[in-house]
Write an enzyme that holds these catalytic residues in place. Structure first.
Site, PDB file in Angstrom:
ATOM      1  N   TYR A   1       3.165  -4.928  -0.704  1.00  0.00           N
ATOM      2  CA  TYR A   1       4.243  -5.896  -0.603  1.00  0.00           C
ATOM      3  C   TYR A   1       3.730  -7.328  -0.803  1.00  0.00           C
ATOM      4  O   TYR A   1       4.483  -8.216  -1.183  1.00  0.00           O
ATOM      5  CB  TYR A   1       4.900  -5.822   0.780  1.00  0.00           C
ATOM      6  CG  TYR A   1       5.955  -4.743   0.955  1.00  0.00           C
ATOM      7  CD1 TYR A   1       6.275  -3.833  -0.055  1.00  0.00           C
ATOM      8  CD2 TYR A   1       6.648  -4.648   2.155  1.00  0.00           C
ATOM      9  CE1 TYR A   1       7.243  -2.862   0.138  1.00  0.00           C
ATOM     10  CE2 TYR A   1       7.618  -3.683   2.354  1.00  0.00           C
ATOM     11  CZ  TYR A   1       7.914  -2.795   1.347  1.00  0.00           C
ATOM     12  OH  TYR A   1       8.880  -1.838   1.545  1.00  0.00           O
ATOM     13  N   GLY A   2       2.464  -7.556  -0.476  1.00  0.00           N
ATOM     14  CA  GLY A   2       1.912  -8.911  -0.520  1.00  0.00           C
ATOM     15  C   GLY A   2       2.015  -9.571  -1.882  1.00  0.00           C
ATOM     16  O   GLY A   2       1.987 -10.801  -1.986  1.00  0.00           O
TER      17      GLY A   2
ATOM     18  N   ASP B   1       6.495   0.768   6.952  1.00  0.00           N
ATOM     19  CA  ASP B   1       5.491  -0.144   6.416  1.00  0.00           C
ATOM     20  C   ASP B   1       5.508  -0.003   4.900  1.00  0.00           C
ATOM     21  O   ASP B   1       6.066   0.958   4.354  1.00  0.00           O
ATOM     22  CB  ASP B   1       4.094   0.181   6.970  1.00  0.00           C
ATOM     23  CG  ASP B   1       3.014  -0.771   6.442  1.00  0.00           C
ATOM     24  OD1 ASP B   1       3.312  -1.969   6.281  1.00  0.00           O
ATOM     25  OD2 ASP B   1       1.889  -0.331   6.174  1.00  0.00           O
ATOM     26  N   SER B   2       4.866  -0.936   4.218  1.00  0.00           N
ATOM     27  CA  SER B   2       4.749  -0.842   2.766  1.00  0.00           C
ATOM     28  C   SER B   2       3.900   0.352   2.360  1.00  0.00           C
ATOM     29  O   SER B   2       3.921   0.765   1.203  1.00  0.00           O
ATOM     30  CB  SER B   2       4.123  -2.126   2.208  1.00  0.00           C
ATOM     31  OG  SER B   2       2.834  -2.329   2.769  1.00  0.00           O
TER      32      SER B   2
ATOM     33  N   CYS C   1       4.871  -4.229   9.474  1.00  0.00           N
ATOM     34  CA  CYS C   1       4.317  -4.845   8.273  1.00  0.00           C
ATOM     35  C   CYS C   1       4.549  -6.344   8.381  1.00  0.00           C
ATOM     36  O   CYS C   1       5.698  -6.786   8.506  1.00  0.00           O
ATOM     37  CB  CYS C   1       5.000  -4.278   7.025  1.00  0.00           C
ATOM     38  SG  CYS C   1       4.561  -5.080   5.475  1.00  0.00           S
ATOM     39  N   ASN C   2       3.476  -7.120   8.352  1.00  0.00           N
ATOM     40  CA  ASN C   2       3.607  -8.573   8.479  1.00  0.00           C
ATOM     41  C   ASN C   2       4.404  -9.165   7.325  1.00  0.00           C
ATOM     42  O   ASN C   2       5.276 -10.011   7.518  1.00  0.00           O
ATOM     43  CB  ASN C   2       2.212  -9.216   8.537  1.00  0.00           C
ATOM     44  CG  ASN C   2       1.497  -8.941   9.847  1.00  0.00           C
ATOM     45  OD1 ASN C   2       1.669  -9.658  10.814  1.00  0.00           O
ATOM     46  ND2 ASN C   2       0.696  -7.897   9.881  1.00  0.00           N
ATOM     47  N   THR C   3       4.116  -8.725   6.102  1.00  0.00           N
ATOM     48  CA  THR C   3       4.779  -9.287   4.926  1.00  0.00           C
ATOM     49  C   THR C   3       6.264  -8.961   4.933  1.00  0.00           C
ATOM     50  O   THR C   3       7.107  -9.821   4.613  1.00  0.00           O
ATOM     51  CB  THR C   3       4.124  -8.755   3.637  1.00  0.00           C
ATOM     52  OG1 THR C   3       2.718  -9.045   3.673  1.00  0.00           O
ATOM     53  CG2 THR C   3       4.717  -9.396   2.410  1.00  0.00           C
TER      54      THR C   3
ATOM     55  N   CYS D   1      -2.817  -7.791   9.028  1.00  0.00           N
ATOM     56  CA  CYS D   1      -2.122  -6.772   8.238  1.00  0.00           C
ATOM     57  C   CYS D   1      -2.267  -5.459   8.984  1.00  0.00           C
ATOM     58  O   CYS D   1      -3.355  -5.165   9.516  1.00  0.00           O
ATOM     59  CB  CYS D   1      -2.741  -6.677   6.841  1.00  0.00           C
ATOM     60  SG  CYS D   1      -2.178  -5.276   5.850  1.00  0.00           S
ATOM     61  N   THR D   2      -1.206  -4.675   9.055  1.00  0.00           N
ATOM     62  CA  THR D   2      -1.260  -3.444   9.856  1.00  0.00           C
ATOM     63  C   THR D   2      -2.209  -2.405   9.272  1.00  0.00           C
ATOM     64  O   THR D   2      -2.596  -1.464   9.970  1.00  0.00           O
ATOM     65  CB  THR D   2       0.139  -2.827  10.027  1.00  0.00           C
ATOM     66  OG1 THR D   2       0.736  -2.622   8.746  1.00  0.00           O
ATOM     67  CG2 THR D   2       1.025  -3.742  10.863  1.00  0.00           C
ATOM     68  N   HIS D   3      -2.594  -2.549   8.021  1.00  0.00           N
ATOM     69  CA  HIS D   3      -3.600  -1.640   7.461  1.00  0.00           C
ATOM     70  C   HIS D   3      -4.988  -1.884   8.062  1.00  0.00           C
ATOM     71  O   HIS D   3      -5.784  -0.954   8.181  1.00  0.00           O
ATOM     72  CB  HIS D   3      -3.708  -1.822   5.935  1.00  0.00           C
ATOM     73  CG  HIS D   3      -2.605  -1.191   5.143  1.00  0.00           C
ATOM     74  ND1 HIS D   3      -1.338  -1.736   5.072  1.00  0.00           N
ATOM     75  CD2 HIS D   3      -2.589  -0.077   4.363  1.00  0.00           C
ATOM     76  CE1 HIS D   3      -0.589  -0.977   4.278  1.00  0.00           C
ATOM     77  NE2 HIS D   3      -1.307   0.032   3.835  1.00  0.00           N
TER      78      HIS D   3
END
Length: 265
Positions: free
Chosen positions: A44-45, A12-13, A75-77, A186-188
Site C-alpha cells: 500500500y505504501g 492488512d495490505s 496497517c499504518n498506511t 509497519c505491521t510487517h
C-alpha cells in the site's frame, strides 16, 4: 445491534497484520477473528490515498457482510489514508486504526534520539507529521523508509543473508544518529524483531503498537457490551492474491495453518 459472538474483522495490505492478529488473540482469546490479506494489492505504501480508500471500502463492506462487529485496520498506511473515511461511512461501527508508537518511544528514549522504520507512505503522511508535532517536540526523530522489506516478509523471508543486508542498511543510519529507541512503523516489521535484535545493541529499545491496538479494541468492545464470552471459532483467512501463497507463510507467521479463502478482488 451486533451480537457478542459476532467476529472481529482484521485487515492488512498483506501478512503484516498477522502480528496484530496475534496480539488480539492473546488479549481476547474468546473472540472469533476474520483476517483479510489484501496481498493482491501490496504494498500500500506505493499506492495513492484514493486507491487505498477504495480498497478499504471494499474490505469493510465484505466484513459487514460477514457480520463483523468491529474492524481493525492493522496497517499504518491504510489507517492514514482511509480510517477517517470509514468512520464517516460507518459512524456506529467500532473501528480501530494503527499509528506508529511515537508517544511511548519519546517517553522511553534516554539519548533523546528516536528512529522510525516505516513505509514511504506512512513517513510522508500528514498524520505522521502531526504525531511528531504532538509527542516528539522534545526529541530528535530520525526516519528511515524501508522499500523492499514488506515484499520479503510477504514471501516468508525473515532471515536470509539478503534480508539481513537490506535491514542493516536501514538500521545503520539510525544508530549512527544516536538512536536508542527504534519504532517499527509497519505491521510487517515485528516479524523482523529477532533479526533486528541481532543488528542493534542490546540497550536499544524496539517498539511496535500491536499490543496497544488490541487494548483499544478491548476498550471499544467493552464500552459497547460486545466482548465475546467464548468459545472462539478461531481465525478464518482470506487473501486477494493466490490462497496457496498465504497458506505457505501462515505456519511461519501465525504459528499454525488454517483454511485460506480467495478474497473477491
Amino acid at each position: 445491534m451486533a451480537e457478542r459472538s459476532a467476529p472481529v474483522g482484521v485487515m492488512d495490505s498483506g501478512v503484516g497484520g498477522l502480528s496484530v492478529l496475534a496480539e488480539i488473540q492473546r488479549l481476547l482469546p474468546n473472540e472469533s477473528l476474520l483476517y483479510v490479506a489484501d496481498s493482491g494489492h501490496v504494498p500500500y505504501g506505493e499506492k495513492s490515498p484514493d486507491y487505498i480508500r477504495q480498497r478499504l471500502r471494499h474490505i469493510a463492506e465484505f466484513f459487514r457482510e460477514q457480520g463483523a462487529k468491529a474492524m481493525v485496520l492493522a496497517c499504518n498506511t491504510a489507517t492514514v489514508a482511509a480510517v477517517a473515511d470509514l468512520r464517516e461511512l460507518y459512524p456506529d461501527w467500532p473501528l480501530v486504526g494503527m499509528e506508529p508508537a511515537v508517544k511511548p518511544a519519546a517517553l522511553a528514549t534516554r539519548s533523546g534520539v528516536v528512529g522510525v522504520l516505516a513505509t514511504t507512505g506512512t513517513l510522508q503522511s500528514a498524520k505522521f507529521a502531526a504525531l511528531l508535532d504532538r509527542f516528539a517536540s522534545d526529541v530528535q526523530v530520525v526516519t528511515q523508509p524501508c522499500p523492499g522489506l514488506v515484499e520479503r516478509i510477504e514471501a516468508g523471508d525473515l532471515d536470509s543473508p539478503e534480508l539481513r543486508q537490506l535491514l542493516l542498511g536501514y538500521v545503520q543510519p539510525l544508530l549512527a544518529a544516536g538512536c536508542d529507541t527504534v519504532i517499527l512503523g509497519c505491521t510487517h516489521y515485528p516479524f523482523l524483531r529477532p533479526l533486528l535484535a541481532q543488528l542493534v545493541p542490546s540497550d536499544v529499545a524496539i517498539i511496535d503498537t500491536g499490543a496497544a491496538v488490541a487494548r483499544q479494541l478491548q476498550r471499544l468492545l467493552v464500552a459497547r457490551n460486545l466482548l465475546a464470552e467464548g468459545p472462539a471459532r478461531g481465525a478464518v483467512f482470506w487473501t486477494s492474491a493466490q490462497p496457496q501463497s498465504l497458506g505457505t507463510v501462515l505456519p511461519l507467521l501465525w504459528g499454525g495453518a488454517g483454511p485460506v479463502h480467495s478474497f473477491p478482488r
